[in-house]
Design a protein around this motif. Structure first.
Motif, PDB file in Angstrom:
ATOM      1  N   ARG A   1     -27.017  59.607 -22.288  1.00 17.33           N
ATOM      2  CA  ARG A   1     -27.721  60.864 -21.989  1.00 17.33           C
ATOM      3  C   ARG A   1     -28.084  60.917 -20.508  1.00 17.33           C
ATOM      4  O   ARG A   1     -28.144  59.904 -19.844  1.00 17.33           O
ATOM      5  CB  ARG A   1     -29.053  60.927 -22.749  1.00 17.33           C
ATOM      6  CG  ARG A   1     -28.941  60.758 -24.227  1.00 17.33           C
ATOM      7  CD  ARG A   1     -30.325  60.696 -24.844  1.00 17.33           C
ATOM      8  NE  ARG A   1     -30.217  60.526 -26.296  1.00 17.33           N
ATOM      9  CZ  ARG A   1     -31.209  60.682 -27.143  1.00 17.33           C
ATOM     10  NH1 ARG A   1     -32.418  61.007 -26.699  1.00 17.33           N
ATOM     11  NH2 ARG A   1     -31.026  60.529 -28.436  1.00 17.33           N
TER      12      ARG A   1
ATOM     13  N   GLU B   1     -30.601  68.448 -27.507  1.00 15.42           N
ATOM     14  CA  GLU B   1     -30.371  67.937 -28.871  1.00 15.42           C
ATOM     15  C   GLU B   1     -30.175  69.030 -29.921  1.00 15.42           C
ATOM     16  O   GLU B   1     -29.236  68.978 -30.723  1.00 15.42           O
ATOM     17  CB  GLU B   1     -31.528  67.020 -29.278  1.00 15.42           C
ATOM     18  CG  GLU B   1     -31.319  66.399 -30.649  1.00 15.42           C
ATOM     19  CD  GLU B   1     -32.340  65.305 -30.956  1.00 15.42           C
ATOM     20  OE1 GLU B   1     -32.650  64.516 -30.048  1.00 15.42           O
ATOM     21  OE2 GLU B   1     -32.821  65.255 -32.104  1.00 15.42           O
ATOM     22  N   THR B   2     -31.054  70.036 -29.947  1.00 20.33           N
ATOM     23  CA  THR B   2     -30.963  71.065 -30.986  1.00 20.33           C
ATOM     24  C   THR B   2     -29.624  71.796 -30.893  1.00 20.33           C
ATOM     25  O   THR B   2     -28.929  71.988 -31.897  1.00 20.33           O
ATOM     26  CB  THR B   2     -32.124  72.067 -30.850  1.00 20.33           C
ATOM     27  OG1 THR B   2     -33.344  71.320 -30.910  1.00 20.33           O
ATOM     28  CG2 THR B   2     -32.102  73.096 -31.958  1.00 20.33           C
TER      29      THR B   2
ATOM     30  N   TYR C   1     -26.912  70.741 -29.478  1.00 21.45           N
ATOM     31  CA  TYR C   1     -25.844  69.764 -29.738  1.00 21.45           C
ATOM     32  C   TYR C   1     -25.568  69.676 -31.240  1.00 21.45           C
ATOM     33  O   TYR C   1     -24.417  69.785 -31.687  1.00 21.45           O
ATOM     34  CB  TYR C   1     -26.286  68.408 -29.187  1.00 21.45           C
ATOM     35  CG  TYR C   1     -25.259  67.310 -29.215  1.00 21.45           C
ATOM     36  CD1 TYR C   1     -24.320  67.175 -28.207  1.00 21.45           C
ATOM     37  CD2 TYR C   1     -25.248  66.371 -30.247  1.00 21.45           C
ATOM     38  CE1 TYR C   1     -23.387  66.143 -28.220  1.00 21.45           C
ATOM     39  CE2 TYR C   1     -24.328  65.336 -30.270  1.00 21.45           C
ATOM     40  CZ  TYR C   1     -23.401  65.224 -29.257  1.00 21.45           C
ATOM     41  OH  TYR C   1     -22.485  64.201 -29.271  1.00 21.45           O
TER      42      TYR C   1
ATOM     43  N   ILE D   1     -27.709  65.462 -24.471  1.00 24.93           N
ATOM     44  CA  ILE D   1     -27.167  64.463 -25.391  1.00 24.93           C
ATOM     45  C   ILE D   1     -25.678  64.267 -25.095  1.00 24.93           C
ATOM     46  O   ILE D   1     -24.918  65.242 -25.016  1.00 24.93           O
ATOM     47  CB  ILE D   1     -27.338  64.936 -26.856  1.00 24.93           C
ATOM     48  CG1 ILE D   1     -28.808  65.209 -27.156  1.00 24.93           C
ATOM     49  CG2 ILE D   1     -26.749  63.913 -27.820  1.00 24.93           C
ATOM     50  CD1 ILE D   1     -29.721  64.033 -26.992  1.00 24.93           C
TER      51      ILE D   1
ATOM     52  N   MET E   1     -25.409  59.908 -29.448  1.00 22.82           N
ATOM     53  CA  MET E   1     -26.761  60.229 -29.006  1.00 22.82           C
ATOM     54  C   MET E   1     -27.507  59.029 -28.405  1.00 22.82           C
ATOM     55  O   MET E   1     -28.692  59.133 -28.078  1.00 22.82           O
ATOM     56  CB  MET E   1     -27.579  60.784 -30.190  1.00 22.82           C
ATOM     57  CG  MET E   1     -27.056  62.125 -30.684  1.00 22.82           C
ATOM     58  SD  MET E   1     -27.907  62.729 -32.160  1.00 22.82           S
ATOM     59  CE  MET E   1     -29.475  63.231 -31.469  1.00 22.82           C
TER      60      MET E   1
END
Lengths: 168, 403
Positions: free
Chosen positions: B310, B327-328, B330, B321, B305
């Motif tokens: 990114r 992100e969520t 991932y 990410i 991350m």
């Protein structure tokens, strides 16, 4: 003095770009990549060279400000910081200090700050010390990001002040 | 005021002092101590392919019987850490003992690497991961440089690319990788599910590793050792004191969390370290296992991350990410694939740790090896050092939020 450093760098960059790089075997990928980085590095050095002394003075000013805040806030800080702090202030006032000497004074001051952090790591003042270092660390990371901006690594260039504005 | 750098010609007392201050795994202690003992020695001088092939032949001869032929030796590029040579071996290596031609890769250290690690550990972990995720078959190791100029290992050549061939190179060592909309979904799902497989290798397999110190559930001992590894590297290699790094190192030691599940941690888990088949979008190999250790899965997630890996989606709405997913999504995909939870607080701790690691490597060791002319890629190492300030700022922001 002719040739000045800027002229020498300009001529070398042009020779590498116009003559040397096109002659490299394209199958030799390491040579191609290293030649490209060599030109990029020289170009960046040429761009940054006039700012080197201002960078050294600015870096020392930042270290002095950090040390002064630590001395004001942490009762045990003065013992290790007073002498390198005094040397730092003197270096800024003395025009005879060249860039290498300014860097050396800053290095000694940062060493003393590092020793304070290490010596305090299990003591009652560590949270206060860390808070100062972390908050003031923003100035150092901004300066580093601005100085190295030509590298192209910065994911969000708009969030970083220009090096000229930081050193003005 | 003149400055004599104690790290360029370290005294025995300096080396011993750092070892005592930062105790680490025995195998890594051996490697880092050797690095410091050789620090004042010669830098890298260009090696010829015939010289390398000669050493390679000695290494192979010491490991196999029968005749063999090394041919088609050629330099491989990619990465700044190791010297790599591809070659073909004609030998009695077929499953039935018959003659065959096997494409292989020699992976050898320069005199001092931007990432100083153990070939014994890399060899052992590659053998262990065979059958878990795609990895190259591993053949022989020369961990002391007895046959080759420097320590090395030999593994099978795997076909595949690390980035789409149509994408122009914009940065060194795979940074700035953009797979494009279609490929990123295919590769992202595989990347996360295979990372889950790496993190759930059974305890009996982990327990058989010879050159890795064990980690224990309910203890933070392995985490402290990992912090010490990178504090030691920073202390041995850095150009100058950075108060933010010293503060972060102390904070990491004081706040090391206990482990809730012991995992094999890849250590450099990111898109640029997997090869894939461009035709079908299948991952063909996980590479660069040199930073692997036994620890907490959150470290690999945090590493993948890092901001530098990114980029924004084509519509400018989502930050992807690792170049894969927002992100969520991932983190959810990882949890679904592995059956392991991601603890946000622990993830933040590891985000500080991997930033500290990354700065130690790029700004610390990157400076030192280039300064002393120790690698075949000094200009790359010096260039790469410039990535450090952005990563240091990511570390500072996480500390500001969680410290």
């Amino acid at each position: 003095m002719v040739p000045d450093i800027d002229l020498q760098l300009q001529a070398v960059i042009k020779a590498l770009t116009d003559t040397v790089m096109p002659a490299i075997d394209p199958a030799n990928k390491m040579a191609v990549e290293q030649a490209g980085l060599a030109v990029a590095t020289l170009s960046m050095a040429r761009n940054r060279l006039p700012l080197v002394r201002r960078l050294a003075r600015h870096g020392l000013q930042m270290a002095i400000a950090m040390a002064e805040e630590l001395v004001a806030a942490i009762p045990t800080a003065a013992a290790g910081l007073a002498a390198p702090l005094a040397a730092g202030r003197e270096a800024l006032q003395d025009p005879a200090h060249d860039t290498a000497a300014i860097d050396a004074v800053q290095r000694a001051l940062n060493d003393a700050i590092g020793a304070l952090i290490d010596d305090s790591s299990n003591g009652p003042h560590i949270a206060a010390i860390e808070a100062i270092i972390i908050r003031r660390g923003k100035l150092a990371t901004d300066l580093g990001r601005a100085w190295t901006m030509p590298s192209g690594f910065e994911p969000n260039p708009a969030s970083v002040p220009t090096i000229e504005s930081l050193l003005s | 005021m003149s400055f004599v750098d104690p790290r360029n010609q370290p005294s025995a007392a300096f080396i011993e002092g750092v070892r005592r201050r930062f105790p680490i795994e025995p195998e890594m202690d051996r490697v880092l101590t050797r690095k410091m003992q050789h620090r004042a020695g010669p830098g890298y001088s260009p090696l010829s392919l015939p010289t390398i092939v000669e050493g390679l032949q000695r290494l192979i001869a010491s490991n196999i019987g029968g005749s063999f032929t090394v041919s088609n030796a050629r330099w491989l590029t990619g990465g700044a850490s190791k010297i790599q040579v591809a070659f073909d071996l004609e030998w009695n290596g077929a499953a039935d003992g018959g003659r065959c031609l096997t494409p292989m890769v020699l992976r050898m250290e320069p005199p001092e690497s931007v990432v100083e690690t153990s070939r014994l550990r890399e060899f052992e972990i590659l053998k262990t991961m065979s059958g878990v995720v795609p990895v190259p078959p591993c053949y022989w190791v020369d961990h002391e440089g007895a046959f080759l100029p420097y320590p090395a290992l030999v593994y099978g050549f795997v076909t595949g690319v690390a980035k789409p061939t149509k994408q122009a190179s914009t940065q060194v060592t795979g940074i700035g990788l953009n797979y494009g909309p279609d490929l990123r979904v295919k590769l992202g799902h595989q990347f996360l599910s295979q990372l889950g497989r790496i993190h759930t290798v059974p305890a009996n397999v982990i327990g058989g590793l010879q050159h890795f110190s064990p980690a224990m559930v309910g203890s933070n001992e392995a985490v402290v050792r990992q912090v010490n590894w990178w504090r030691r590297v920073w202390e041995e290699d850095r150009a100058e004191e950075e108060p933010l790094m010293t503060a972060a190192g102390n904070w990491l030691t004081r706040n090391a969390p206990v482990i809730d599940h012991v995992s094999i941690v890849h250590g450099d888990a990111r898109g640029g370290n997997v090869l894939f088949n461009e035709e079908n979008g299948q991952i063909t190999a996980w590479l660069d296992w040199e930073l692997a250790y036994l620890g907490d899965r959150h470290q690999d997630i945090a590493w993948s991350m890092i901001n530098a890996f990114r980029h924004m989606s084509e519509n400018g709405r989502d930050e992807l990410i690792g170049g894969f997913f927002p992100e969520t999504q991932y983190l959810e995909l990882y949890e679904q694939g592995s059956g392991l939870k991601i603890d946000r607080k622990r993830l933040a701790y590891y985000q500080v740790l991997v930033s500290f690691m990354s700065v130690s490597i790029c700004l610390g060791t990157g400076y030192r090896v280039a300064r002393n002319g120790k690698t075949h890629q000094d200009v790359v190492c010096a260039w790469l050092s410039m990535i450090s300030y952005g990563i240091m700022e990511q570390m500072r922001q996480t500390l500001e939020e969680y410290a």
